[in-house]
Design an enzyme around this catalytic site. Structure first.
Site, short mmCIF file in Angstrom:
data_model
loop_
_atom_site.label_atom_id
_atom_site.label_comp_id
_atom_site.label_asym_id
_atom_site.label_seq_id
_atom_site.Cartn_x
_atom_site.Cartn_y
_atom_site.Cartn_z
N LYS A 65 0.64 -1.32 0.17
CA LYS A 65 0.05 -0.02 0.06
C LYS A 65 0.83 1.39 0.07
CE LYS A 65 -3.64 2.48 0.58
NZ LYS A 65 -4.85 2.60 -0.08
N LYS A 67 -1.36 10.94 6.20
CA LYS A 67 -1.41 9.66 7.31
C LYS A 67 -0.46 8.54 6.27
CE LYS A 67 -4.84 6.84 7.66
NZ LYS A 67 -4.70 5.55 7.00
N1 LIG Z 1 -11.64 6.56 1.67
C1 LIG Z 1 -11.02 5.95 0.86
O1 LIG Z 1 -11.22 6.40 -0.37
C2 LIG Z 1 -9.85 5.11 1.07
C3 LIG Z 1 -9.30 4.13 0.01
C4 LIG Z 1 -8.41 3.34 0.49
C5 LIG Z 1 -8.16 3.08 2.00
N2 LIG Z 1 -8.67 3.81 2.93
C6 LIG Z 1 -8.19 3.55 4.18
O2 LIG Z 1 -9.38 2.81 4.95
C7 LIG Z 1 -9.70 3.36 6.19
C8 LIG Z 1 -11.03 3.85 6.42
O3 LIG Z 1 -11.05 4.82 5.61
P1 LIG Z 1 -12.81 5.39 5.50
O4 LIG Z 1 -12.52 6.50 4.38
O5 LIG Z 1 -13.62 4.61 5.63
O6 LIG Z 1 -12.78 6.61 6.72
P2 LIG Z 1 -14.01 6.86 7.64
O7 LIG Z 1 -15.17 7.23 6.74
O8 LIG Z 1 -13.53 8.07 8.52
O9 LIG Z 1 -14.38 5.74 8.66
C9 LIG Z 1 -13.54 5.50 9.65
C10 LIG Z 1 -14.24 4.30 10.33
O10 LIG Z 1 -13.29 3.88 11.64
C11 LIG Z 1 -14.07 4.15 12.55
N3 LIG Z 1 -13.07 4.43 13.90
C12 LIG Z 1 -12.09 5.25 13.75
N4 LIG Z 1 -11.34 5.12 14.83
C13 LIG Z 1 -11.84 4.30 15.62
C14 LIG Z 1 -11.72 3.83 17.17
N5 LIG Z 1 -10.55 4.58 17.62
N6 LIG Z 1 -12.53 2.95 17.35
C15 LIG Z 1 -13.53 2.27 16.91
N7 LIG Z 1 -13.81 2.81 15.57
C16 LIG Z 1 -12.91 3.92 15.10
C17 LIG Z 1 -15.16 5.18 12.63
O11 LIG Z 1 -15.95 5.28 13.50
P3 LIG Z 1 -16.74 6.61 13.81
O12 LIG Z 1 -18.04 6.61 12.91
O13 LIG Z 1 -17.30 6.66 15.30
O14 LIG Z 1 -16.06 7.80 13.50
C18 LIG Z 1 -15.51 4.87 11.09
O15 LIG Z 1 -16.46 3.95 11.26
C19 LIG Z 1 -8.24 4.27 6.56
O16 LIG Z 1 -7.26 3.77 7.08
C20 LIG Z 1 -8.13 4.73 5.08
O17 LIG Z 1 -6.62 5.26 5.15
C21 LIG Z 1 -9.30 4.71 2.74
#
Ligand SMILES: NC(=O)c1ccc[n+]([C@@H]2O[C@H](COP(=O)([O-])OP(=O)(O)OC[C@H]3O[C@@H](n4cnc5c(N)ncnc54)[C@H](OP(=O)(O)O)[C@@H]3O)[C@@H](O)[C@H]2O)c1
Length: 287
Positions: free
Chosen positions: A169, A237
């Site tokens: 990644k 990040k």
């Molecule tokens: N978005 C993209 O296009 C993409 C693409 C590839 C990879 N990623 C990776 O995938 C991961 C998630 O991305 P996302 O876009 O889905 O992020 P997001 O929409 O911000 O969702 C993050 C999720 O994690 C939960 N969370 C965060 N901290 C937590 C904790 N300490 N304990 C329990 N739950 C927690 C959040 O809960 P709450 O609802 O309570 O905040 C939310 O459900 C990241 O590592 C990101 O780098 C993202």
């Protein structure tokens, strides 16, 4: 039927868990830190809320960063004790490779395998069930989990030992940073020269400069539109993890180092939430 727990119903996690729930081979329980998101998800998909009394064959998570993964996978926390002996944890969070190795070693003491399995393909890939997944960890656990990955990935590659998925990644993110830097420079050159940008695109898209970013972001970058998913906060990040890894190797990648600083400055300039192609705005300050 496999009993699964999905933790983290964010932009990526919610649709991924939805694909699992649509598959009759799985019984899916969900947990989200903010309960309202889990309640919303349960109105849309067939599943149950996590309970301490459940026993799972696998836990799948997609949370934010290293600290979040640590918090959710502590050995005596609310989730790991619910895994059956021989169970597996599949982690789709983008983290450091160090974290992956440490969690893998800790869970192995409980007879649980941990696969670092970051994804690429963005929110659209998650919604369409067409993510690319790069996996590190125990190969037998990976093979045993093939049916889970297939529910939402179209490209699944086992890379190697623990941490190897996260290294892949990082390579992915270094490529994106470099391509976006080059594309931003090209756009500034075109704008300053005053030549027809569409004609330049038609001329170069089929040659050696072709890329996903050129095909999908050139026109939107020209138009100053930066609302296409992967936000600069996530990229900061991810590049921080990549640069920590290269520093550990004894070197610093010059392009990614510069792009990371550019994103930090864009964030300080109020570009929070904009997608990674907003990099061109930093270069436009030079012309
Ligand atoms: N978005 C993209 O296009 C993409 C693409 C590839 C990879 N990623 C990776 O995938 C991961 C998630 O991305 P996302 O876009 O889905 O992020 P997001 O929409 O911000 O969702 C993050 C999720 O994690 C939960 N969370 C965060 N901290 C937590 C904790 N300490 N304990 C329990 N739950 C927690 C959040 O809960 P709450 O609802 O309570 O905040 C939310 O459900 C990241 O590592 C990101 O780098 C993202």
């Amino acid at each position: 039927m496999k009993n699964l727990l999905f933790i983290g119903l964010g932009r990526m996690g919610s649709p991924i868990a939805g694909h699992l729930a649509a598959n009759t081979d799985f019984a899916v329980s969900v947990y989200n830190r903010t309960p309202g998101k889990a309640e919303q998800w349960l109105k849309q998909y067939a599943g149950t809320a996590h309970s301490d009394s459940h026993r799972y064959d696998a836990i799948i998570l997609c949370v934010g960063n290293d600290d979040d993964v640590r918090e959710n996978l502590s050995l005596d926390g609310q989730f790991v004790p619910c895994l059956k002996q021989g169970g597996v944890v599949i982690d789709h969070t983008t983290t450091s490779a160090e974290l992956a190795k440490a969690i893998s070693a800790a869970l192995a003491e409980r007879g649980v395998a941990y696969l670092d399995a970051p994804v690429s393909g963005g929110e659209a890939g998650a919604v369409n069930g067409k993510l690319s997944c790069m996996v590190g960890g125990d190969k037998a656990a990976f093979e045993q989990s093939a049916d889970i990955f297939k529910a939402y990935c179209h490209n699944i590659v086992y890379i190697g030992a623990s941490g190897a998925g996260q290294i892949s990644k990082m390579a992915n993110q270094l490529c994106i940073a470099g391509v976006l830097a080059g594309l931003s420079e090209a756009i500034c050159l075109i704008e300053k020269a005053g030549v027809d940008a569409d004609k330049v695109y038609q001329a170069i898209k089929g040659g050696a400069a072709q890329s996903w970013q050129l095909d999908n972001r050139f026109q939107t970058m020209m138009a100053g539109e930066f609302d296409f998913g992967f936000a600069i906060e996530h990229m900061i990040k991810d590049l921080n993890y990549a640069l920590a890894e290269t520093r550990h190797q004894g070197w610093t990648p010059p392009v990614a180092d510069k792009v990371l600083n550019d994103y930090r400055q864009l964030l300080a300039d109020g570009q929070s939430g904009q997608d990674t192609s907003v990099l061109v705005e930093k270069y436009r300050q030079l012309i």
